[in-house]
Motif scaffolding. Structure first.
Motif, PDB file in Angstrom:
ATOM      1  N   UNK A  51    -126.036  37.358  14.001  1.00 24.37           N
ATOM      2  CA  UNK A  51    -126.093  35.905  13.872  1.00 24.37           C
ATOM      3  C   UNK A  51    -125.304  35.308  12.731  1.00 24.37           C
ATOM      4  N   UNK A  52    -124.640  36.126  11.913  1.00 19.65           N
ATOM      5  CA  UNK A  52    -123.809  35.586  10.839  1.00 19.65           C
ATOM      6  C   UNK A  52    -122.553  34.967  11.451  1.00 19.65           C
ATOM      7  N   UNK A  53    -122.335  33.719  11.165  1.00 16.70           N
ATOM      8  CA  UNK A  53    -121.207  32.994  11.770  1.00 16.70           C
ATOM      9  C   UNK A  53    -120.093  32.825  10.751  1.00 16.70           C
ATOM     10  N   UNK A  54    -118.900  33.202  11.134  1.00 18.69           N
ATOM     11  CA  UNK A  54    -117.728  33.041  10.278  1.00 18.69           C
ATOM     12  C   UNK A  54    -116.697  32.185  10.998  1.00 18.69           C
ATOM     13  N   UNK A  55    -116.039  31.323  10.235  1.00 17.98           N
ATOM     14  CA  UNK A  55    -115.014  30.469  10.822  1.00 17.98           C
ATOM     15  C   UNK A  55    -113.733  31.249  11.105  1.00 17.98           C
ATOM     16  N   UNK A  56    -113.497  32.310  10.341  1.00 17.29           N
ATOM     17  CA  UNK A  56    -112.308  33.130  10.568  1.00 17.29           C
ATOM     18  C   UNK A  56    -112.534  34.516   9.967  1.00 17.29           C
ATOM     19  N   UNK A  57    -111.819  35.495  10.543  1.00 15.87           N
ATOM     20  CA  UNK A  57    -111.894  36.878  10.077  1.00 15.87           C
ATOM     21  C   UNK A  57    -110.497  37.341   9.666  1.00 15.87           C
ATOM     22  N   UNK A  58    -110.407  37.913   8.470  1.00 14.68           N
ATOM     23  CA  UNK A  58    -109.193  38.585   8.026  1.00 14.68           C
ATOM     24  C   UNK A  58    -109.478  40.082   8.092  1.00 14.68           C
ATOM     25  N   UNK A  59    -108.766  40.793   8.956  1.00 12.34           N
ATOM     26  CA  UNK A  59    -109.097  42.185   9.242  1.00 12.34           C
ATOM     27  C   UNK A  59    -107.923  43.106   8.952  1.00 12.34           C
ATOM     28  N   UNK A  60    -108.187  44.127   8.142  1.00 13.20           N
ATOM     29  CA  UNK A  60    -107.223  45.207   8.020  1.00 13.20           C
ATOM     30  C   UNK A  60    -107.199  45.958   9.353  1.00 13.20           C
ATOM     31  N   UNK A  77    -115.705  41.244  23.793  1.00 15.21           N
ATOM     32  CA  UNK A  77    -116.452  41.774  24.934  1.00 15.21           C
ATOM     33  C   UNK A  77    -117.911  41.337  24.895  1.00 15.21           C
ATOM     34  N   UNK A  78    -118.429  41.061  23.684  1.00 13.58           N
ATOM     35  CA  UNK A  78    -119.821  40.632  23.540  1.00 13.58           C
ATOM     36  C   UNK A  78    -119.960  39.119  23.497  1.00 13.58           C
ATOM     37  N   UNK A  79    -118.898  38.417  23.816  1.00 15.00           N
ATOM     38  CA  UNK A  79    -118.988  36.965  23.941  1.00 15.00           C
ATOM     39  C   UNK A  79    -118.551  36.172  22.734  1.00 15.00           C
ATOM     40  N   UNK A  80    -118.130  36.842  21.667  1.00  8.24           N
ATOM     41  CA  UNK A  80    -117.648  36.137  20.482  1.00  8.24           C
ATOM     42  C   UNK A  80    -116.146  35.892  20.623  1.00  8.24           C
ATOM     43  N   UNK A  81    -115.682  34.809  20.034  1.00  9.16           N
ATOM     44  CA  UNK A  81    -114.257  34.477  20.122  1.00  9.16           C
ATOM     45  C   UNK A  81    -113.743  34.138  18.726  1.00  9.16           C
ATOM     46  N   UNK A  82    -113.619  35.147  17.861  1.00  4.82           N
ATOM     47  CA  UNK A  82    -113.279  34.871  16.470  1.00  4.82           C
ATOM     48  C   UNK A  82    -111.823  34.462  16.273  1.00  4.82           C
ATOM     49  N   UNK A  83    -111.603  33.633  15.273  1.00  7.60           N
ATOM     50  CA  UNK A  83    -110.257  33.326  14.807  1.00  7.60           C
ATOM     51  C   UNK A  83    -109.864  34.444  13.854  1.00  7.60           C
ATOM     52  N   UNK A  84    -108.813  35.192  14.188  1.00  7.46           N
ATOM     53  CA  UNK A  84    -108.512  36.440  13.483  1.00  7.46           C
ATOM     54  C   UNK A  84    -107.104  36.435  12.904  1.00  7.46           C
ATOM     55  N   UNK A  85    -107.015  36.945  11.669  1.00  5.26           N
ATOM     56  CA  UNK A  85    -105.734  37.275  11.048  1.00  5.26           C
ATOM     57  C   UNK A  85    -105.764  38.767  10.744  1.00  5.26           C
ATOM     58  N   UNK A 125    -106.431  25.967  13.581  1.00  7.01           N
ATOM     59  CA  UNK A 125    -107.231  26.499  14.695  1.00  7.01           C
ATOM     60  C   UNK A 125    -108.704  26.120  14.538  1.00  7.01           C
ATOM     61  N   UNK A 126    -109.237  26.240  13.322  1.00  5.65           N
ATOM     62  CA  UNK A 126    -110.644  25.909  13.085  1.00  5.65           C
ATOM     63  C   UNK A 126    -110.915  24.452  13.428  1.00  5.65           C
ATOM     64  N   UNK A 127    -110.059  23.559  12.961  1.00  5.03           N
ATOM     65  CA  UNK A 127    -110.259  22.132  13.209  1.00  5.03           C
ATOM     66  C   UNK A 127    -110.165  21.818  14.696  1.00  5.03           C
ATOM     67  N   UNK A 128    -109.268  22.493  15.397  1.00  3.88           N
ATOM     68  CA  UNK A 128    -109.141  22.290  16.836  1.00  3.88           C
ATOM     69  C   UNK A 128    -110.406  22.759  17.543  1.00  3.88           C
ATOM     70  N   UNK A 129    -110.928  23.925  17.148  1.00  2.70           N
ATOM     71  CA  UNK A 129    -112.144  24.447  17.760  1.00  2.70           C
ATOM     72  C   UNK A 129    -113.339  23.548  17.473  1.00  2.70           C
ATOM     73  N   UNK A 130    -113.414  23.019  16.259  1.00  5.27           N
ATOM     74  CA  UNK A 130    -114.539  22.152  15.903  1.00  5.27           C
ATOM     75  C   UNK A 130    -114.534  20.870  16.706  1.00  5.27           C
TER      76      UNK A 130
END
Length: 245
Positions: A51-60, A77-85, A125-130
Motif C-alpha cells: 500500500x505504499x504509494x510513490x509518485x515515481x520510482x528511480x530503479x537501478x 502484472x499486479x496492476x500497478x503502473x509506476x512512473x519509472x526512471x 508525467x506525474x502532473x498529467x496522471x494527476x
C-alpha cells in the motif's frame, strides 16, 4: 505538494551519491520531494504491494534480487503502473527497457548531465496522471482510479463500490467524501446512494438516469432539475474546451 519518490540501488555507497543528486534535481525544478531509499528491490516491491504509494520510482537495473526491469514488469502484472526512471552503467541495457516503457534511461556515467531533464519528464508525467486519475485513501490502501473509466459509485452497507468500465473496486469510504473529491471532475450526485460521471450519461428521465452502457440508475425526483442543469453546464464546458462551441 510533496512528491513521494522511491530510489532503489543495492550498491549503498553509489546509492547515497545518486540519492542526493535526485533530491537536488527536483529542487532545481521547483519541486519538493520525500525520497525513500531502498537497497533491496524485493523490499521495495513488498512495500508497494502493501500500500505504499510513490509518485515515481528511480530503479537501478543491475540488482541481485530483482533487476529493475523485472521489478517494473512484476509491478505492472499486479496492476500497478509506476512512473519509472532506470539507471545503469550499461548503456546497451536501454533497448531492454523499452518493453516496460520507462520515462527515461539514465546513464550513471552521465548522471549529472542527464538528471535534470529526466526529473522534468517525471514531473510532467506525474502532473498529467494527476489530471486524469483520482486517488482514494480508505485508511488501509490507496486506490488510484482513472477518471474517464470511472462510471459511477454506489454506497451500500457502509461500503462504497466504484464501478469502472470493465471492473469494480470496493472500499470503505463515505459517499459525501467521494462527492467532494470527484465534483471537480464532473461527477453528479443523482441519489442519496449514487454518484455518476456525467460523461457516462445517455439520457435523464424524471426518476432515473440511463447510462451509455445500458445500465439505469435511480434519480431522486427532487434532484432532477439540479442534475439536468449540471449535466448541461458540464457538456457546454466540454464543448468549449474542444473549441467547438
Amino acid at each position: 505538494m510533496v512528491y513521494q519518490i522511491a530510489y532503489c540501488d543495492d550498491e549503498l555507497s553509489a546509492g547515497q551519491v545518486f540519492a542526493q543528486r535526485i533530491i537536488a534535481a527536483f529542487g532545481d525544478c521547483g519541486a519538493q520531494i520525500s525520497l525513500t531509499c531502498f537497497s533491496s528491490s524485493l523490499r521495495l516491491m513488498q512495500s508497494i504491494c502493501a500500500g505504499c504509494a510513490f509518485d515515481a520510482l528511480f530503479l537501478d537495473i543491475d540488482m541481485a534480487e530483482l533487476d529493475g526491469i523485472t521489478l517494473c514488469r512484476r509491478l505492472r502484472e499486479q496492476g500497478f503502473d509506476p512512473t519509472v526512471v532506470f539507471l545503469s552503467n550499461k548503456e546497451e541495457m536501454v533497448y531492454q527497457t523499452f518493453r516496460v516503457q520507462p520515462v527515461r534511461f539514465l546513464r550513471k556515467s552521465c548522471f549529472s548531465a542527464e538528471i535534470k531533464e529526466a526529473v522534468s519528464a517525471v514531473l510532467k508525467r506525474i502532473k498529467k496522471e494527476q489530471s486524469e486519475t483520482v486517488t482514494f485513501d480508505d485508511g488501509k490502501r490507496l486506490y488510484r482510479l482513472p477518471v474517464l473509466e470511472l462510471v459511477y459509485l454506489e454506497i451500500m452497507n457502509q461500503t462504497l463500490t466504484a464501478y469502472l468500465r470493465h471492473s469494480s473496486v470496493r472500499l470503505k469510504y463515505k459517499l459525501n467524501d467521494a462527492e467532494a473529491l470527484l465534483q471537480p471532475y464532473g461527477f453528479l450526485r443523482i441519489h442519496k446512494s449514487f454518484l455518476v460521471n456525467y460523461r457516462a450519461i445517455f439520457s435523464i428521465c424524471k426518476d432515473s438516469v440511463l447510462l451509455d452502457d445500458g445500465r439505469r440508475l435511480p434519480l431522486s425526483r427532487h434532484r432532477y432539475a439540479e442534475v439536468k442543469q449540471a449535466f448541461m453546464e458540464r457538456s457546454r464546458m466540454e464543448l468549449q474546451e474542444m473549441g467547438d462551441f
